[in-house]
Design an enzyme around this catalytic site. Structure first.
Site, short mmCIF file in Angstrom:
data_model
loop_
_atom_site.label_atom_id
_atom_site.label_comp_id
_atom_site.label_asym_id
_atom_site.label_seq_id
_atom_site.Cartn_x
_atom_site.Cartn_y
_atom_site.Cartn_z
CB THR A 23 -24.25 -8.93 -49.54
OG1 THR A 23 -25.22 -7.97 -49.96
CG2 THR A 23 -23.45 -8.37 -48.37
CG ASP A 24 -24.78 -14.14 -51.58
OD1 ASP A 24 -25.46 -13.80 -50.58
OD2 ASP A 24 -24.09 -15.17 -51.59
CB ALA A 25 -29.80 -13.60 -53.46
CB ILE A 28 -23.26 -14.18 -46.86
CG1 ILE A 28 -23.50 -15.10 -48.05
CG2 ILE A 28 -24.13 -14.59 -45.68
CD1 ILE A 28 -23.13 -16.55 -47.78
#
Length: 140
Positions: A23-25, A28
């Site tokens: 996931t990203d910041a 997601i």
């Protein structure tokens, strides 16, 4: 935990769980990781047909390389989601394969990402296109 229906081109499902590292910041799935999930789906599709990529390289002298990708991101997948990578062979050429791949969220069957991926069979020593081995071509 995979499924295959009526021949190699009909479809193959492979489960993937979203880990925190995927996931990203925003929490997601980072967009490039969908390509990793699709790669796993194609690798497991080959494995289910009885072909290991390391053995294809060692015994047949071939490797596969992605030459084209078209992705559409439709709905986000999040940490801990269980996904299904659905891979279908859409075209078989003399030295190439084209796949349609969907990544679905298992809970609601929403399509998170949809892609078309083309791979070419290469001679491992020269990195030049090479025909698919007969046994592999016959299996798919």
């Amino acid at each position: 935990m995979s499924t295959q229906t009526h021949g190699a081109s009909a479809g193959f499902d492979w489960p993937v769980r979203v880990y925190y590292e995927d996931t990203d910041a925003a929490g997601i799935v980072f967009y490039a990781n969908y390509l990793r999930f699709m790669e796993r789906g194609r690798t497991e599709w080959l494995r289910a047909l009885g072909f290991e990529q390391d053995r294809l390289r060692a015994e047949q002298g071939i490797v596969f390389a992605v030459t084209a990708v078209d992705l559409k991101y439709l709905t986000p997948a999040r940490f801990n989601d269980l996904l299904t990578v659905r891979s279908s062979l859409s075209h078989k050429g003399g030295a190439s394969l084209a796949f349609e791949q969907d990544i679905l969220r298992l809970a609601d069957q929403a399509v998170c990402c949809r892609g078309s991926v083309k791979v070419v069979c290469l001679d491992a020593a020269t990195m030049r296109p090479r025909r698919l081995p007969d046994r592999l071509a016959a299996a798919i």
